[in-house]
Design a protein around this motif. Sequence first.
Motif, PDB file in Angstrom:
ATOM      1  N   MET A  43     115.927  79.637  88.365  1.00 37.16           N
ATOM      2  CA  MET A  43     114.186  78.437  88.326  1.00 37.16           C
ATOM      3  C   MET A  43     113.519  78.582  86.481  1.00 37.16           C
ATOM      4  SD  MET A  43     111.457  78.863  90.760  1.00 37.16           S
ATOM      5  CE  MET A  43     111.722  79.963  91.900  1.00 37.16           C
ATOM      6  N   PRO A  44     112.971  77.363  86.206  1.00 29.41           N
ATOM      7  CA  PRO A  44     112.507  77.513  84.967  1.00 29.41           C
ATOM      8  C   PRO A  44     111.265  77.884  84.915  1.00 29.41           C
ATOM      9  CG  PRO A  44     113.040  75.272  85.374  1.00 29.41           C
ATOM     10  CD  PRO A  44     112.996  75.968  86.769  1.00 29.41           C
ATOM     11  N   ASN A  45     111.543  79.014  83.752  1.00 25.30           N
ATOM     12  CA  ASN A  45     110.263  79.533  82.618  1.00 25.30           C
ATOM     13  C   ASN A  45     108.685  78.721  82.399  1.00 25.30           C
ATOM     14  OD1 ASN A  45     110.528  81.698  84.423  1.00 25.30           O
ATOM     15  ND2 ASN A  45     111.360  82.508  82.577  1.00 25.30           N
ATOM     16  N   TYR A  46     107.672  78.553  82.590  1.00 26.24           N
ATOM     17  CA  TYR A  46     106.749  77.884  81.569  1.00 26.24           C
ATOM     18  C   TYR A  46     105.229  78.301  81.017  1.00 26.24           C
ATOM     19  CZ  TYR A  46     109.416  73.874  83.545  1.00 26.24           C
ATOM     20  OH  TYR A  46     110.380  72.895  84.141  1.00 26.24           O
ATOM     21  N   ASP A  47     104.980  78.521  79.900  1.00 26.18           N
ATOM     22  CA  ASP A  47     103.936  79.141  79.876  1.00 26.18           C
ATOM     23  C   ASP A  47     102.945  77.895  78.802  1.00 26.18           C
ATOM     24  OD1 ASP A  47     105.001  81.250  78.789  1.00 26.18           O
ATOM     25  OD2 ASP A  47     106.050  80.577  77.077  1.00 26.18           O
ATOM     26  N   LEU A  48     101.788  78.000  80.135  1.00 19.96           N
ATOM     27  CA  LEU A  48     100.412  77.160  79.474  1.00 19.96           C
ATOM     28  C   LEU A  48     100.069  77.767  78.571  1.00 19.96           C
ATOM     29  CD1 LEU A  48      99.386  77.377  82.965  1.00 19.96           C
ATOM     30  CD2 LEU A  48     100.600  75.512  81.643  1.00 19.96           C
ATOM     31  N   TYR A  49      98.684  77.234  77.965  1.00 23.00           N
ATOM     32  CA  TYR A  49      98.300  77.240  77.218  1.00 23.00           C
ATOM     33  C   TYR A  49      97.137  76.517  76.770  1.00 23.00           C
ATOM     34  CZ  TYR A  49     102.386  78.763  74.539  1.00 23.00           C
ATOM     35  OH  TYR A  49     103.675  79.751  73.561  1.00 23.00           O
ATOM     36  N   VAL A  50      95.817  77.157  76.616  1.00 17.97           N
ATOM     37  CA  VAL A  50      94.899  76.170  76.623  1.00 17.97           C
ATOM     38  C   VAL A  50      94.564  75.705  75.019  1.00 17.97           C
ATOM     39  CG1 VAL A  50      92.469  75.713  77.072  1.00 17.97           C
ATOM     40  CG2 VAL A  50      93.491  76.405  78.578  1.00 17.97           C
ATOM     41  N   ARG A  51      94.374  74.602  74.548  1.00 24.49           N
ATOM     42  CA  ARG A  51      94.306  73.917  73.430  1.00 24.49           C
ATOM     43  C   ARG A  51      92.808  73.720  72.991  1.00 24.49           C
ATOM     44  NH1 ARG A  51      96.901  72.997  68.855  1.00 24.49           N
ATOM     45  NH2 ARG A  51      99.363  73.430  70.171  1.00 24.49           N
ATOM     46  N   THR A  52      92.083  73.769  71.782  1.00 18.84           N
ATOM     47  CA  THR A  52      90.328  73.128  71.845  1.00 18.84           C
ATOM     48  C   THR A  52      90.540  73.135  70.470  1.00 18.84           C
ATOM     49  OG1 THR A  52      90.016  75.697  71.011  1.00 18.84           O
ATOM     50  CG2 THR A  52      89.156  74.640  73.757  1.00 18.84           C
ATOM     51  N   GLN A  68     108.591  73.632  73.488  1.00 22.16           N
ATOM     52  CA  GLN A  68     108.877  72.425  73.698  1.00 22.16           C
ATOM     53  C   GLN A  68     107.760  72.094  74.479  1.00 22.16           C
ATOM     54  OE1 GLN A  68     111.932  69.580  73.078  1.00 22.16           O
ATOM     55  NE2 GLN A  68     110.347  68.137  73.474  1.00 22.16           N
ATOM     56  N   ILE A  69     106.218  71.691  74.283  1.00 22.27           N
ATOM     57  CA  ILE A  69     105.368  71.077  75.275  1.00 22.27           C
ATOM     58  C   ILE A  69     106.073  69.949  75.807  1.00 22.27           C
ATOM     59  CG2 ILE A  69     103.027  70.292  75.099  1.00 22.27           C
ATOM     60  CD1 ILE A  69     103.346  72.623  74.015  1.00 22.27           C
ATOM     61  N   VAL A  70     106.418  69.831  77.599  1.00 22.01           N
ATOM     62  CA  VAL A  70     106.741  68.885  78.198  1.00 22.01           C
ATOM     63  C   VAL A  70     105.268  68.572  78.884  1.00 22.01           C
ATOM     64  CG1 VAL A  70     109.309  70.611  78.218  1.00 22.01           C
ATOM     65  CG2 VAL A  70     106.801  70.762  79.576  1.00 22.01           C
ATOM     66  N   LEU A  71     104.468  68.927  78.647  1.00 24.91           N
ATOM     67  CA  LEU A  71     103.240  68.018  79.467  1.00 24.91           C
ATOM     68  C   LEU A  71     101.621  68.639  78.563  1.00 24.91           C
ATOM     69  CD1 LEU A  71     101.797  69.325  82.226  1.00 24.91           C
ATOM     70  CD2 LEU A  71     104.007  69.603  82.870  1.00 24.91           C
ATOM     71  N   THR A  72     100.840  67.758  78.815  1.00 28.01           N
ATOM     72  CA  THR A  72      99.396  68.212  78.408  1.00 28.01           C
ATOM     73  C   THR A  72      98.740  67.586  79.688  1.00 28.01           C
ATOM     74  OG1 THR A  72      99.506  66.240  76.961  1.00 28.01           O
ATOM     75  CG2 THR A  72     100.061  67.894  76.247  1.00 28.01           C
TER      76      THR A  72
END
Length: 96
Positions: free
Chosen positions: A1-10, A68-72
């Motif tokens: 399964m792929p891994n994803y990192d989440l970020y919160v950008r302000t 790479q950002i894949v969604l926002t």
Amino acid sequence: MPNYDLYVRTQSRRTKYPRRLNLPSVEAAHEVALRLARILVEGRSCWEGLAIAACDDFTVEAADETGQIVLTVPGRWMWAHLVQAQVRSSHNRPRA
């Protein structure tokens, strides 16, 4: 399964969610990003430094294993969505 990192950008910073998520698809990452955005908008965040997300000026981003950002998920969209849901539910309540 792929891994994803989440970020919160302000406007002033980008904060990484402390854990990497092992999810089956980008759609699953989207569901988690929506859930995180909802929690931030509702002000239930105990994630240090993100009380600012009570306002709607943030974006939740998901990055794949290459970075790479894949969604926002824009907070402004989530805020409007929650307000509409609250209005609909208040119209559906029986009157006393």
